[in-house]
Design an enzyme around this catalytic site. Structure first.
Site, PDB file in Angstrom:
ATOM      1  N   THR A 191     -38.861 -21.698  38.518  1.00 34.59           N
ATOM      2  CA  THR A 191     -38.323 -20.470  39.147  1.00 34.59           C
ATOM      3  C   THR A 191     -36.729 -20.641  39.198  1.00 34.59           C
ATOM      4  O   THR A 191     -36.173 -21.558  39.300  1.00 34.59           O
ATOM      5  CB  THR A 191     -38.995 -19.953  40.267  1.00 34.59           C
ATOM      6  OG1 THR A 191     -40.278 -20.081  40.302  1.00 34.59           O
ATOM      7  CG2 THR A 191     -38.428 -18.599  40.636  1.00 34.59           C
ATOM      8  N   VAL A 220     -50.615 -14.491  39.199  1.00 38.02           N
ATOM      9  CA  VAL A 220     -49.220 -14.277  39.751  1.00 38.02           C
ATOM     10  C   VAL A 220     -48.771 -14.846  40.873  1.00 38.02           C
ATOM     11  O   VAL A 220     -49.657 -15.098  41.711  1.00 38.02           O
ATOM     12  CB  VAL A 220     -49.353 -12.518  39.953  1.00 38.02           C
ATOM     13  CG1 VAL A 220     -47.832 -12.126  40.659  1.00 38.02           C
ATOM     14  CG2 VAL A 220     -49.387 -11.847  38.558  1.00 38.02           C
ATOM     15  N   GLY A 221     -47.567 -15.604  40.969  1.00 41.05           N
ATOM     16  CA  GLY A 221     -47.096 -16.234  42.120  1.00 41.05           C
ATOM     17  C   GLY A 221     -46.302 -15.713  43.170  1.00 41.05           C
ATOM     18  O   GLY A 221     -46.580 -14.177  43.088  1.00 41.05           O
ATOM     19  N   ASP A 222     -45.323 -16.061  43.794  1.00 37.97           N
ATOM     20  CA  ASP A 222     -44.759 -15.600  44.873  1.00 37.97           C
ATOM     21  C   ASP A 222     -43.605 -14.631  44.132  1.00 37.97           C
ATOM     22  O   ASP A 222     -43.021 -13.623  44.917  1.00 37.97           O
ATOM     23  CB  ASP A 222     -44.227 -16.621  45.599  1.00 37.97           C
ATOM     24  CG  ASP A 222     -43.323 -17.482  45.055  1.00 37.97           C
ATOM     25  OD1 ASP A 222     -43.889 -18.218  43.920  1.00 37.97           O
ATOM     26  OD2 ASP A 222     -41.976 -17.539  45.401  1.00 37.97           O
ATOM     27  N   THR A 242     -38.514 -20.529  45.758  1.00 37.07           N
ATOM     28  CA  THR A 242     -38.587 -21.539  44.781  1.00 37.07           C
ATOM     29  C   THR A 242     -39.881 -22.326  45.136  1.00 37.07           C
ATOM     30  O   THR A 242     -39.742 -22.826  46.386  1.00 37.07           O
ATOM     31  CB  THR A 242     -37.469 -21.990  44.174  1.00 37.07           C
ATOM     32  OG1 THR A 242     -37.860 -23.198  43.236  1.00 37.07           O
ATOM     33  CG2 THR A 242     -36.773 -22.996  45.160  1.00 37.07           C
TER      34      THR A 242
HETATM   35  N1  GLY Z   1     -42.452 -19.847  42.576  1.00 41.44           N
HETATM   36  C1  GLY Z   1     -43.275 -19.443  41.024  1.00 41.44           C
HETATM   37  C2  GLY Z   1     -44.676 -19.323  40.918  1.00 41.44           C
HETATM   38  O1  GLY Z   1     -45.539 -19.968  41.689  1.00 41.44           O
HETATM   39  O2  GLY Z   1     -45.133 -18.596  40.159  1.00 41.44           O
END
Ligand code: GLY
Length: 321
Positions: A191, A220-222, A242
């Site tokens: 990220t 999908v992440g954060d 991140t």
């Molecule tokens: N921090 C990015 C993800 O986990 O998708």
């Protein structure tokens, strides 16, 4: 008693312009330190030139993140990690601290600069667009599509081939120990993001990612989730995260960091507190950048390294990996 007296904007004439960028928190290998450092510095310079000329925080964040997306060193845009099927799949978001509006795009293919599409979503009729719908919106916005293979670099193709050769589990076997469900510490990469304050008093947070290596398609992440990967409120400040997206999302990390600013905790203490909480509460790894509305910077990570650069008007540029 908690101090909730943050009702009035603190920004105004005399406040510094400021820009913070990061290039990911993960065990960045020694031989990748220099390109991470250089990439963050150039991204900072490209955003700073916008702010210095009186441009907007929105333009500055877009410029900085676009640079990081185009630099194959980073896990965003070109050079992103590959999912379990060997494809690039991208997420990005941008948030306006003045209006609290945000625009997010998820599970993208064929978009070279997801941050620019997220920016179009910010002013569009939806707050989040996914996959095919996002691509169709891109075409309507005259954002060109590329071949998804153009976003794949040799480094990631080789890593995926090695992973695939050692991976016997079915893609949808939920018991498999994939980095999407456990810590991606060893897999690495993570990220990019930016926060900017401009001369007009705007505060913007932005980020972009290829997600976690070998993730389940559709995961999908954060990063594109408001309050998780990013949050901005011009009354107090902004945070961009991140790291391991599942854990950051569970913690609603960026919103909670901004909440600490509301209680007059310094940006540095807010960043440190939330990264400690991430590790203690859910065993998460990662980091965050925080910028208060009056131009103070906080940085923290619990990974071996995080790449960053920042500049606040009237002070020297700072950077590190
Ligand atoms: N921090 C990015 C993800 O986990 O998708």
């Amino acid at each position: 008693m908690i101090d909730c007296s943050f009702g009035e904007p603190e920004r105004g004439k005399g406040m510094p312009i400021a820009l913070v960028v990061h290039g990911g928190a993960w065990p960045i290998p020694d031989d990748q330190v220099a390109p991470h450092q250089q990439g963050c510095q150039v991204a900072l310079a490209s955003g700073w030139s916008v702010l210095e000329a009186g441009g907007t925080a929105l333009d500055a964040c877009e410029a900085a993140v676009r640079y990081l997306e185009d630099d194959p060193t980073f896990n965003a845009g070109t050079g992103s990690v590959l999912n379990a099927e060997g494809d690039v799949e991208l997420d990005a978001a941008i948030m306006d601290g003045q209006t609290l509006a945000y625009g997010a795009v998820v599970n993208l293919h064929r978009i070279r600069n997801p941050i620019s599409l997220a920016r179009s979503v910010l002013v569009g009729p939806a707050t989040m667009l996914a996959s095919d719908g996002a691509e169709r919106f891109a075409i309507a916005q005259n954002i060109p599509l590329c071949d998804n293979k153009d976003l794949v670099v040799e480094r990631e193709r080789l890593l995926w081939q090695q992973w695939k050769a050692n991976c016997n589990a079915s893609l949808l076997d939920l018991k498999q120990t994939s980095p999407a469900r456990s810590s991606p510490q060893s897999a690495g990469h993570d990220t990019v993001g930016a926060i900017a304050l401009d001369v007009h008093g705007s505060l913007i947070a932005a980020n972009s990612t290829g997600g976690t290596p070998f993730k389940l398609p559709g995961r999908v992440g954060d990063t594109p989730l408001v309050g998780c990967g990013l949050y901005a409120d011009v009354l107090v400040g902004a945070c961009v995260c991140t790291g391991w997206g599942e854990a950051i999302t569970q913690m609603a990390l960026s919103r909670r960091a901004v909440e600490l600013l509301e209680h007059r905790i310094s940006p540095q203490l807010a960043a440190e507190h939330m990264v400690k909480a991430l590790g203690r509460r859910v065993g998460g790894i990662g980091g965050c950048i925080v910028l208060s509305a009056d131009g103070r910077v906080g940085l923290a990570w619990n990974t071996p390294r995080m790449a960053y650069a920042y500049r606040v008007e009237g002070r020297p540029t700072a950077w590190g990996v």
